[in-house]
Structures are given as structure tokens and as C-alpha cells.
Write a protein that holds these residues in place. Structure first.
Motif, short mmCIF file in Angstrom:
data_model
loop_
_atom_site.label_atom_id
_atom_site.label_comp_id
_atom_site.label_asym_id
_atom_site.label_seq_id
_atom_site.Cartn_x
_atom_site.Cartn_y
_atom_site.Cartn_z
N ARG A 35 42.81 44.80 33.81
CA ARG A 35 43.17 44.83 35.21
C ARG A 35 42.38 43.76 35.95
NH1 ARG A 35 46.20 47.47 38.38
NH2 ARG A 35 45.85 47.48 40.61
N LEU A 36 43.09 42.84 36.58
CA LEU A 36 42.45 41.78 37.36
C LEU A 36 41.92 42.37 38.66
CD1 LEU A 36 45.18 39.01 36.91
CD2 LEU A 36 43.25 39.57 35.39
N ILE A 37 40.66 42.11 38.96
CA ILE A 37 40.03 42.68 40.16
C ILE A 37 39.90 41.63 41.26
CG2 ILE A 37 38.00 43.85 41.08
CD1 ILE A 37 39.67 45.46 39.02
N GLU A 38 39.30 40.51 40.95
CA GLU A 38 39.11 39.46 41.94
C GLU A 38 39.08 38.11 41.25
OE1 GLU A 38 35.29 38.65 43.59
OE2 GLU A 38 34.28 40.07 42.27
N THR A 39 39.40 37.08 42.02
CA THR A 39 39.25 35.70 41.55
C THR A 39 38.43 34.95 42.60
OG1 THR A 39 41.31 35.68 40.29
CG2 THR A 39 40.42 33.55 40.98
N ARG A 40 37.34 34.37 42.16
CA ARG A 40 36.50 33.58 43.05
C ARG A 40 36.76 32.10 42.77
NH1 ARG A 40 30.75 36.83 42.09
NH2 ARG A 40 31.62 38.94 42.39
N VAL A 41 36.88 31.33 43.83
CA VAL A 41 37.11 29.90 43.67
C VAL A 41 36.03 29.12 44.39
CG1 VAL A 41 39.61 30.23 43.44
CG2 VAL A 41 38.65 29.70 45.68
N LEU A 42 35.63 28.02 43.78
CA LEU A 42 34.74 27.04 44.41
C LEU A 42 35.54 25.76 44.56
CD1 LEU A 42 31.26 27.44 42.65
CD2 LEU A 42 31.71 27.67 45.08
N LEU A 43 35.69 25.31 45.79
CA LEU A 43 36.50 24.14 46.09
C LEU A 43 35.59 23.00 46.53
CD1 LEU A 43 39.14 25.99 48.30
CD2 LEU A 43 39.20 25.68 45.82
N HIS A 44 35.72 21.85 45.89
CA HIS A 44 34.90 20.70 46.28
C HIS A 44 35.65 19.88 47.30
CE1 HIS A 44 31.91 17.35 44.89
NE2 HIS A 44 31.71 17.77 46.13
N ARG A 45 35.27 20.03 48.56
CA ARG A 45 35.88 19.28 49.65
C ARG A 45 34.96 18.13 50.06
NH1 ARG A 45 38.73 24.14 53.30
NH2 ARG A 45 40.39 24.53 51.75
N ALA A 46 35.45 17.29 50.94
CA ALA A 46 34.69 16.09 51.33
C ALA A 46 33.34 16.44 51.95
CB ALA A 46 35.51 15.24 52.29
N ASP A 47 33.25 17.60 52.60
CA ASP A 47 32.00 18.00 53.26
C ASP A 47 31.17 18.95 52.40
OD1 ASP A 47 33.74 20.12 53.42
OD2 ASP A 47 33.39 20.54 55.55
N GLY A 48 31.52 19.11 51.14
CA GLY A 48 30.74 19.96 50.25
C GLY A 48 31.60 21.02 49.58
N TRP A 49 30.93 21.97 48.93
CA TRP A 49 31.61 23.04 48.21
C TRP A 49 31.87 24.23 49.12
CZ3 TRP A 49 33.38 22.80 43.21
CH2 TRP A 49 32.93 21.73 42.42
N LEU A 50 33.04 24.84 48.95
CA LEU A 50 33.43 26.03 49.70
C LEU A 50 33.73 27.14 48.70
CD1 LEU A 50 34.38 27.44 52.37
CD2 LEU A 50 36.67 26.55 51.84
N ALA A 51 33.13 28.32 48.91
CA ALA A 51 33.34 29.47 48.03
C ALA A 51 34.22 30.50 48.72
CB ALA A 51 32.00 30.10 47.65
N LEU A 52 35.28 30.96 48.03
CA LEU A 52 36.21 31.92 48.59
C LEU A 52 36.52 33.02 47.57
CD1 LEU A 52 38.80 29.52 50.29
CD2 LEU A 52 36.95 30.77 51.41
N PRO A 53 36.54 34.29 48.01
CA PRO A 53 36.91 35.39 47.11
C PRO A 53 38.34 35.87 47.38
CG PRO A 53 35.65 36.26 48.97
CD PRO A 53 35.88 34.78 49.24
N TYR A 54 39.08 36.16 46.31
CA TYR A 54 40.45 36.65 46.42
C TYR A 54 40.58 37.97 45.66
CZ TYR A 54 41.77 32.18 48.46
OH TYR A 54 41.87 31.10 49.29
N LEU A 55 41.16 38.97 46.32
CA LEU A 55 41.27 40.33 45.77
C LEU A 55 42.70 40.56 45.28
CD1 LEU A 55 39.86 43.12 45.42
CD2 LEU A 55 40.66 43.68 47.73
N TRP A 56 42.83 41.02 44.02
CA TRP A 56 44.15 41.22 43.42
C TRP A 56 44.81 42.50 43.94
CZ3 TRP A 56 47.08 38.09 40.37
CH2 TRP A 56 46.45 36.91 39.95
N ASN A 57 46.13 42.45 44.07
CA ASN A 57 46.86 43.63 44.53
C ASN A 57 47.11 44.60 43.38
OD1 ASN A 57 48.98 42.46 43.06
ND2 ASN A 57 50.13 41.83 44.87
#
Length: 336
Positions: A117-139
């Protein structure tokens, strides 16, 4: 799984990912990675050809870590996307230098009624101003993961049968582990914690400039019993503790530096008094007492789940008995 078997699996996984690139049925949205704004759904990135099955889209590469971070026994599925026409650069055994437009994707899953069962997916995005961390919750339907800026709490059962209140971190809590010198920074993809076969595959695919020059790799965690004890213990501390316990990180004021490359025994806690004694010290005087884990603060804090004492402070709700056992044996075998 022995090292040779993992190497074969890694080569197959990377070959499969490269084969997917020839199929134009799915494509990553580089705009979602680099442009301002917070995508509300994981599907907006296009990281997966089949999200529920965690089949990566074209150009998204699966990877694993030799020694992984313990998270209550969760299965973790890791992927990396390097943008078209760009490549990462090897910087010795340390973190790969990943270009703007890179995304690191990590899905957490637990077994429920015999199924993943997938619970969450965390992403780290490298943007021009640095890294952005975002959490995503599975339905519940396992068809989509939605942005969970405020995080979430879920009642789950670990693979060992322990009932836990699992925490999906909120957007700001990501900085507690990923913060270095005030900026969000990746933790996992250090060359020393990736297989040579995977790194070579990235070079051949044009996603990495060259093989790292150093050859000081962390051991495979499943092979820890056959690895030198000091390497197994130091690898565990590097992966599970050093992202906070190092200069410039959130626990730098403790004076502990648990990074793999640290060779100063006092910085590692051996014979070192805690900076601030309190209930977290358990009445003990030193972080590590050679030959005596029962009188050392470090394993004491690893062995409890009590708030204000447990270490790491976030990211787990249970004691990692296997990791604790390795660290205790390492301390036991130190010359008093």
C-alpha cells in the motif's frame, strides 16, 4: 541478497528504465519541476508511466541505497530524474552535484492485507533558487497522491506487527532533516551509498559525467553481518544520524559529527560529554563509553521511543532493533 545479486538487479532495473525512454507514452513535465508554484497532484509531474505500480516514466531512473534510512520498516521506492540535455557531476564519494531541473522521488509503502500500500511520495525539486521539498499523500484507491502541505497522521501496522501513528511531514518539517547551512539539501544520493553498477549505468546513459574517483563505499545493509563491524555501524550512523549531527545541520550544536568521513574519535562521541545534560542523557556521562554500550548515551537514545529522548527525533515511531544491535556491538568491541 548478496552484492553480486544486487548488482545484477541494479543493472536490470536501469536497463529497464532506459528501455522505457524509447517509449513516448509518458513524459516528465520539466515545467512542473522548475517553474514557481506547488503542483497539487503528483501526476502533474509525470514521473510514472503507472503510478500505482510505481513504474517510472521515460527518463526516470530507479535507484537504491546500499545502507538505507530506517523508517519503521517502510518499503521505499526511489527514483531520480535528470533533465534532458543536462547531467550530474561526480564529486568524489559525496553527494552527486545534481543540475537544476533534477527531481528526487521517494515513495513509502507498507504491507496491508498482504499487498503493498502506497502511503506517501516525497519529492525534492531542484529549482533555480534551490531545492524544494514537497510531500504527497496517496488516496485510498491508490490512483493519485495529493499535496499534503500540512502533513498527515495515519494509523498503520509495521512489517513487524507494531501499531504506529505514522507521520507524513508537513512542508516545513522536511527542513529538519534536509537543512544544511540554512538551505534544503538532498541526503541520500551520495556516491559512496550507491552501487558502482548503477553509477556506471548513469554514465553510459549520459546522466553522470564520470565515475566517482573515490572507492570508499558504504556496505550493503543486508550484508552487514559479513561486513567489518566498524563499517556497518559507521554506515548506519552516517545514513540515520549524520544529516542532523554534522556541522551546519540542525543538531550541529550537539558537537557530534557522525558523518562517514569523520575520523576524530571525540567528534564521533567517544569519551565526549554531552553539550547539554538532561533527561535525554539518561543519567549517563558520555555519548560513547568504549566497551560499555549500557553506559553510553547514544545507544540509550536509540533504544527508546519516548518523546524528548528518542533519536532520531523524527522519521520513525519504533526502535530499529537491527541498527541498535550493530551500534551496540561496535561500542562493545571498542578497547576501554
Amino acid at each position: 541478497m548478496r552484492h553480486a545479486a544486487w548488482a545484477a538487479c541494479a543493472a536490470l532495473a536501469l536497463a529497464g528504465a532506459l528501455a522505457v525512454q524509447a517509449t513516448p507514452t509518458a513524459a516528465v513535465s520539466e515545467a512542473a519541476i522548475t517553474e514557481p508554484g506547488l503542483p497539487r497532484a503528483l501526476s502533474e509531474f509525470g514521473f510514472f508511466a503507472d503510478a500505482g505500480a510505481q513504474v517510472p516514466a521515460a527518463g526516470v531512473m530507479p535507484y537504491r541505497l546500499n545502507t538505507p534510512l530506517y523508517s519503521d520498516g517502510a518499503e521505499k521506492l526511489r527514483f531520480i530524474y535528470v533533465p534532458k540535455g543536462a547531467k550530474a557531476f561526480a564529486r568524489g564519494e559525496n553527494l552527486l552535484d545534481l543540475p537544476v531541473g533534477t527531481a528526487l522521488i521517494k515513495t513509502f509503502a507498507f504491507p496491508v492485507e498482504g499487498k503493498r500500500r502506497l502511503i506517501e511520495t516525497r519529492v525534492l525539486l531542484h529549482r533555480a533558487d534551490g531545492w524544494l521539498a514537497l510531500p504527497y499523500l496517496w488516496n485510498e484507491e491508490q490512483t493519485e497522491a495529493r499535496l499534503a502541505v500540512a502533513g498527515a497522521r495515519l494509523d498503520l501496522v509495521t512489517p513487524r506487527g507494531e501499531a504506529i501513528s505514522y507521520r507524513v511531514p508537513n512542508k516545513n518539517q522536511c527542513k529538519e532533516c534536509h537543512g544544511l547551512d540554512g538551505a534544503v539539501t538532498p541526503i541520500g544520493p551520495k556516491a559512496r551509498n550507491l552501487s558502482h553498477d548503477w553509477l556506471q549505468g548513469m554514465v553510459l546513459a549520459g546522466h553522470l559525467d564520470a565515475m566517482p574517483q573515490d572507492d570508499d563505499q558504504l556496505p550493503l545493509w543486508e550484508d552487514r553481518e559479513s561486513a567489518p563491524l566498524v563499517k556497518a555501524a559507521r554506515a548506519y550512523l552516517d545514513v540515520n544520524c549524520a544529516h542532523c549531527h554534522r556541522p551546519g545541520a540542525t543538531a550541529s550544536n550537539s558537537g557530534l559529527d557522525l558523518r562517514w568521513e569523520q575520523q576524530d574519535s571525540h567528534a564521533l562521541g567517544i569519551g565526549k560529554r554531552p553539550v547539554a545534560a538532561g533527561r535525554g542523557a539518561g543519567g549517563f556521562l558520555f555519548d560513547i563509553v568504549p566497551g560499555s554500550p549500557d553506559h553510553s548515551i547514544l545507544p540509550y537514545r536509540m533504544s527508546t521511543t519516548e518523546g524528548g529522548i528518542a533519536m532520531p527525533e523524527i522519521g520513525k515511531s519504533t526502535v530499529d532493533e537491527e541498527g541498535l544491535a550493530v551500534v551496540r556491538r561496535w561500542i562493545e568491541e571498542m578497547a576501554p
